[in-house]
Scaffold this active site. Structure first.
Site, PDB file in Angstrom:
ATOM      1  N   THR A   1       0.935  -1.176  -0.084  1.00 14.28           N
ATOM      2  CA  THR A   1       0.144   0.046   0.085  1.00 14.28           C
ATOM      3  C   THR A   1       0.917   1.289  -0.234  1.00 14.28           C
ATOM      4  OG1 THR A   1      -0.540  -0.429   2.370  1.00 14.28           O
ATOM      5  CG2 THR A   1      -2.096  -0.985   0.864  1.00 14.28           C
TER       6      THR A   1
ATOM      7  N   ASP B   1       5.168  -7.854   6.833  1.00 18.65           N
ATOM      8  CA  ASP B   1       4.490  -8.515   5.742  1.00 18.65           C
ATOM      9  C   ASP B   1       5.069  -7.818   4.267  1.00 18.65           C
ATOM     10  OD1 ASP B   1       2.167 -10.105   4.789  1.00 18.65           O
ATOM     11  OD2 ASP B   1       1.968  -8.084   3.938  1.00 18.65           O
TER      12      ASP B   1
ATOM     13  N   TYR C   1       5.761  -5.793  -4.236  1.00 19.40           N
ATOM     14  CA  TYR C   1       5.918  -4.573  -3.728  1.00 19.40           C
ATOM     15  C   TYR C   1       7.312  -3.932  -3.974  1.00 19.40           C
ATOM     16  CZ  TYR C   1       2.217  -5.984  -0.563  1.00 19.40           C
ATOM     17  OH  TYR C   1       1.011  -6.751   0.052  1.00 19.40           O
TER      18      TYR C   1
ATOM     19  N   LYS D   1       5.450 -12.826  -0.446  1.00 19.47           N
ATOM     20  CA  LYS D   1       4.253 -13.581  -1.370  1.00 19.47           C
ATOM     21  C   LYS D   1       4.605 -13.661  -2.777  1.00 19.47           C
ATOM     22  CE  LYS D   1       1.056 -10.751   1.460  1.00 19.47           C
ATOM     23  NZ  LYS D   1       1.761  -9.194   1.439  1.00 19.47           N
TER      24      LYS D   1
ATOM     25  N   HIS E   1      -0.118 -14.855  -3.833  1.00 12.76           N
ATOM     26  CA  HIS E   1      -0.768 -13.564  -3.442  1.00 12.76           C
ATOM     27  C   HIS E   1      -2.134 -13.363  -4.225  1.00 12.76           C
ATOM     28  CE1 HIS E   1       0.812  -9.129  -3.104  1.00 12.76           C
ATOM     29  NE2 HIS E   1      -0.390  -9.325  -2.890  1.00 12.76           N
TER      30      HIS E   1
ATOM     31  N   SER F   1      -6.314  -4.105   5.199  1.00 20.71           N
ATOM     32  CA  SER F   1      -7.138  -2.889   5.400  1.00 20.71           C
ATOM     33  C   SER F   1      -8.213  -3.260   6.346  1.00 20.71           C
ATOM     34  CB  SER F   1      -7.742  -2.852   3.832  1.00 20.71           C
ATOM     35  OG  SER F   1      -6.876  -2.721   2.893  1.00 20.71           O
TER      36      SER F   1
ATOM     37  N   THR G   1      -0.085  -0.827   8.386  1.00 24.02           N
ATOM     38  CA  THR G   1       1.117  -0.076   8.362  1.00 24.02           C
ATOM     39  C   THR G   1       0.884   1.274   8.681  1.00 24.02           C
ATOM     40  OG1 THR G   1       2.773   0.199   6.829  1.00 24.02           O
ATOM     41  CG2 THR G   1       0.458   0.592   5.856  1.00 24.02           C
ATOM     42  N   SER G   2       1.895   1.939   9.017  1.00 25.58           N
ATOM     43  CA  SER G   2       2.149   3.290   9.278  1.00 25.58           C
ATOM     44  C   SER G   2       3.391   3.764   9.144  1.00 25.58           C
ATOM     45  CB  SER G   2       1.312   3.468  10.659  1.00 25.58           C
ATOM     46  OG  SER G   2       1.276   5.082  10.793  1.00 25.58           O
ATOM     47  N   SER G   3       3.618   5.189   8.585  1.00 29.61           N
ATOM     48  CA  SER G   3       4.905   5.767   8.811  1.00 29.61           C
ATOM     49  C   SER G   3       5.000   6.560  10.152  1.00 29.61           C
ATOM     50  CB  SER G   3       5.038   6.414   7.641  1.00 29.61           C
ATOM     51  OG  SER G   3       4.027   7.058   7.372  1.00 29.61           O
ATOM     52  N   LYS G   4       3.774   6.661  10.804  1.00 25.88           N
ATOM     53  CA  LYS G   4       4.048   7.396  12.006  1.00 25.88           C
ATOM     54  C   LYS G   4       4.142   6.777  13.487  1.00 25.88           C
ATOM     55  CE  LYS G   4       1.089  10.998  10.103  1.00 25.88           C
ATOM     56  NZ  LYS G   4       0.623  10.371   8.771  1.00 25.88           N
TER      57      LYS G   4
ATOM     58  N   ARG H   1       1.055   6.037  15.646  1.00 23.85           N
ATOM     59  CA  ARG H   1       0.227   5.061  15.449  1.00 23.85           C
ATOM     60  C   ARG H   1       0.677   3.407  15.554  1.00 23.85           C
ATOM     61  NH1 ARG H   1      -2.151   7.904  10.246  1.00 23.85           N
ATOM     62  NH2 ARG H   1      -3.846   9.188  11.203  1.00 23.85           N
TER      63      ARG H   1
HETATM   64  N1  LIG Z   1      -2.346  -9.441   0.188  1.00 20.55           N
HETATM   65  C1  LIG Z   1      -2.746  -8.522  -0.561  1.00 20.55           C
HETATM   66  O1  LIG Z   1      -3.375  -8.614  -1.576  1.00 20.55           O
HETATM   67  C2  LIG Z   1      -2.687  -7.073   0.264  1.00 20.55           C
HETATM   68  C3  LIG Z   1      -3.394  -6.035  -0.112  1.00 20.55           C
HETATM   69  C4  LIG Z   1      -3.331  -4.881   0.470  1.00 20.55           C
HETATM   70  C5  LIG Z   1      -2.643  -4.873   1.586  1.00 20.55           C
HETATM   71  N2  LIG Z   1      -1.981  -5.890   2.176  1.00 20.55           N
HETATM   72  C6  LIG Z   1      -0.801  -5.741   3.167  1.00 20.55           C
HETATM   73  O2  LIG Z   1      -1.428  -5.038   4.231  1.00 20.55           O
HETATM   74  C7  LIG Z   1      -0.643  -4.022   4.607  1.00 20.55           C
HETATM   75  C8  LIG Z   1      -1.679  -2.958   5.375  1.00 20.55           C
HETATM   76  O3  LIG Z   1      -2.635  -2.431   4.263  1.00 20.55           O
HETATM   77  P1  LIG Z   1      -3.742  -1.124   4.524  1.00 20.55           P
HETATM   78  O4  LIG Z   1      -2.749  -0.167   4.211  1.00 20.55           O
HETATM   79  O5  LIG Z   1      -4.704  -1.349   3.674  1.00 20.55           O
HETATM   80  O6  LIG Z   1      -3.903  -1.243   5.864  1.00 20.55           O
HETATM   81  P2  LIG Z   1      -4.767  -0.175   6.919  1.00 20.55           P
HETATM   82  O7  LIG Z   1      -4.598  -0.632   8.260  1.00 20.55           O
HETATM   83  O8  LIG Z   1      -6.305  -0.349   6.517  1.00 20.55           O
HETATM   84  O9  LIG Z   1      -4.526   1.322   6.564  1.00 20.55           O
HETATM   85  C9  LIG Z   1      -3.188   1.633   6.809  1.00 20.55           C
HETATM   86  C10 LIG Z   1      -2.922   3.052   6.220  1.00 20.55           C
HETATM   87  O10 LIG Z   1      -3.930   3.905   6.470  1.00 20.55           O
HETATM   88  C11 LIG Z   1      -3.544   5.221   7.096  1.00 20.55           C
HETATM   89  N3  LIG Z   1      -4.254   5.833   8.186  1.00 20.55           N
HETATM   90  C12 LIG Z   1      -4.233   4.966   9.260  1.00 20.55           C
HETATM   91  N4  LIG Z   1      -5.024   5.659  10.312  1.00 20.55           N
HETATM   92  C13 LIG Z   1      -5.440   6.674   9.540  1.00 20.55           C
HETATM   93  C14 LIG Z   1      -6.680   7.796   9.857  1.00 20.55           C
HETATM   94  N5  LIG Z   1      -7.060   7.875  11.059  1.00 20.55           N
HETATM   95  N6  LIG Z   1      -6.635   8.575   8.764  1.00 20.55           N
HETATM   96  C15 LIG Z   1      -6.177   8.607   7.639  1.00 20.55           C
HETATM   97  N7  LIG Z   1      -5.205   7.712   7.457  1.00 20.55           N
HETATM   98  C16 LIG Z   1      -5.015   6.566   8.198  1.00 20.55           C
HETATM   99  C17 LIG Z   1      -2.117   4.763   7.339  1.00 20.55           C
HETATM  100  O11 LIG Z   1      -1.148   6.066   7.061  1.00 20.55           O
HETATM  101  P3  LIG Z   1      -0.217   6.599   8.003  1.00 20.55           P
HETATM  102  O12 LIG Z   1       1.255   6.424   7.526  1.00 20.55           O
HETATM  103  O13 LIG Z   1      -0.466   7.951   7.790  1.00 20.55           O
HETATM  104  O14 LIG Z   1      -0.441   6.093   9.458  1.00 20.55           O
HETATM  105  C18 LIG Z   1      -1.653   3.787   6.476  1.00 20.55           C
HETATM  106  O15 LIG Z   1      -1.052   4.241   5.096  1.00 20.55           O
HETATM  107  C19 LIG Z   1       0.015  -3.422   3.504  1.00 20.55           C
HETATM  108  O16 LIG Z   1       1.085  -2.792   3.594  1.00 20.55           O
HETATM  109  C20 LIG Z   1       0.349  -4.969   2.682  1.00 20.55           C
HETATM  110  O17 LIG Z   1       1.407  -5.433   3.646  1.00 20.55           O
HETATM  111  C21 LIG Z   1      -1.918  -6.975   1.376  1.00 20.55           C
END
Ligand SMILES: NC(=O)c1ccc[n+]([C@@H]2O[C@H](COP(=O)([O-])OP(=O)(O)OC[C@H]3O[C@@H](n4cnc5c(N)ncnc54)[C@H](OP(=O)(O)O)[C@@H]3O)[C@@H](O)[C@H]2O)c1
Length: 289
Positions: free
Chosen positions: A23, A46, A51, A76, A109, A192, A244-247, A250
């Site tokens: 992501t 993960d 990626y 994956k 994947h 997500s 995930t987060s870069s903060k 969080r």
């Molecule tokens: N298997 C697959 O096909 C698949 C698909 C998608 C994802 N994934 C894996 O799952 C991981 C996480 O996925 P995800 O990013 O969708 O997870 P998520 O937990 O739904 O979202 C995390 C993202 O949301 C942001 N965020 C968190 N709280 C927020 C808020 N209150 N307001 C606005 N933005 C906020 C974070 O940014 P900040 O940096 O600002 O905290 C981060 O970029 C990926 O990195 C990957 O490893 C796998």
């Protein structure tokens, strides 16, 4: 901080919370964000071939100075195999990029995307990679009933994990995938998983989460955040939560989830019931609807 773990169907342990390098980190150098996550206590990392950052994740692991056994690394198989390659060959290439001699978990994947025509053979290759010691556990991602059943029709090793988009707004359609995973002893890893709080903000769960923030804060004797409430829902469901987060704040918030009081069964059911009234799907087309 010691991590909460779940036991997989092959006996291996998997940490509940994972730091993802897809992501927002897709195709980015993750040395810094992954190092921050490791510093904040994440041990489950993960990644994926697609990626294009297995190398910098490996650099962060190395730079931590921590022993290999302290990490749980997932990658994956994302793309169709290169001509002449086996699954083990593809994994060896990932391992070279990661600088590791094995991963803890290797997943197919996108079975519907890249392995539609050879899913059974690909799963047999995954089994060989596990037998060769290149992956301690093997599993799938983005798999619904058709993919799970196709794999199980040839599997000598049942997938340990199915990593899918999963949150309360997914229950009305994919509650059955979660139940099917459970029936076969396959652990659901939710990506997500926090989407109802940001990408699907303002849905019917919002007031319930706010209410549970208050209840849980009182129970914990300290402030609890909406992400922590939803994190407790995933914990109660027995899901791995891949976020995930870069903060730093969080990451600290997420890593503290297991230390907070649990939701009651009634509270989990309330989230389920309200979640089922609203469907939200971020990765349309990856899982069948
Ligand atoms: N298997 C697959 O096909 C698949 C698909 C998608 C994802 N994934 C894996 O799952 C991981 C996480 O996925 P995800 O990013 O969708 O997870 P998520 O937990 O739904 O979202 C995390 C993202 O949301 C942001 N965020 C968190 N709280 C927020 C808020 N209150 N307001 C606005 N933005 C906020 C974070 O940014 P900040 O940096 O600002 O905290 C981060 O970029 C990926 O990195 C990957 O490893 C796998």
């Amino acid at each position: 901080m010691s991590q909460l773990t779940f036991t997989l169907n092959d006996g291996n342990k998997i940490p509940f919370l994972a730091f993802g390098t897809g992501t927002s980190h897709f195709k980015q150098d993750v040395t810094e964000p992954a190092s921050l996550a490791i510093e904040k206590g994440f041990t489950h990392l993960d990644c994926a071939q697609v990626y294009q950052n297995e190398d910098t994740l490996g650099a962060a692991i190395k730079a931590s100075g921590k022993p290999r056994e302290s990490f749980f690394v997932t990658t994956k198989l994302s793309s169709a195999l290169e001509p002449g390659d086996t699954v083990s060959d593809a994994l060896r290439k990932s391992l070279t990029r990661l600088g590791l001699d094995h991963v803890d978990l290797y997943l197919i994947h996108g079975p519907r995307v890249s392995f539609k025509d050879n899913l059974k053979e690909t799963w047999k290759g995954m089994e060989e990679a596990k037998r060769a010691g290149l992956a301690k556990s093997i599993g799938i991602s983005n798999s619904g009933a058709p993919e799970i059943e196709e794999i199980l029709s040839v599997a000598e090793i049942v997938p340990a994990v199915n990593q899918i988009e999963f949150h309360p707004y997914f229950l009305s359609v994919h509650g059955t995938t979660y139940e099917l995973n459970k029936k076969h002893g396959i652990l659901t890893a939710a990506y997500s998983g926090l989407a109802p709080l940001h990408k699907a903000k303002g849905g019917p769960l919002s007031p319930i989460i706010d209410q549970l923030v208050e209840t849980l804060s009182k129970r914990a004797g300290k402030p609890v955040s909406p992400a922590q409430v939803l994190g407790k829902w995933h914990q109660a469901k027995g899901n791995v939560l891949v976020s995930t987060s870069s903060k730093a704040e969080r990451l600290e918030e997420y890593i503290a989830i297991p230390t907070l009081p649990d939701l009651t069964e009634a509270e989990v059911k309330l989230i389920d019931d309200i979640g089922r009234t609203h469907f939200f799907h971020l990765y349309v087309g990856i899982l069948p609807v």
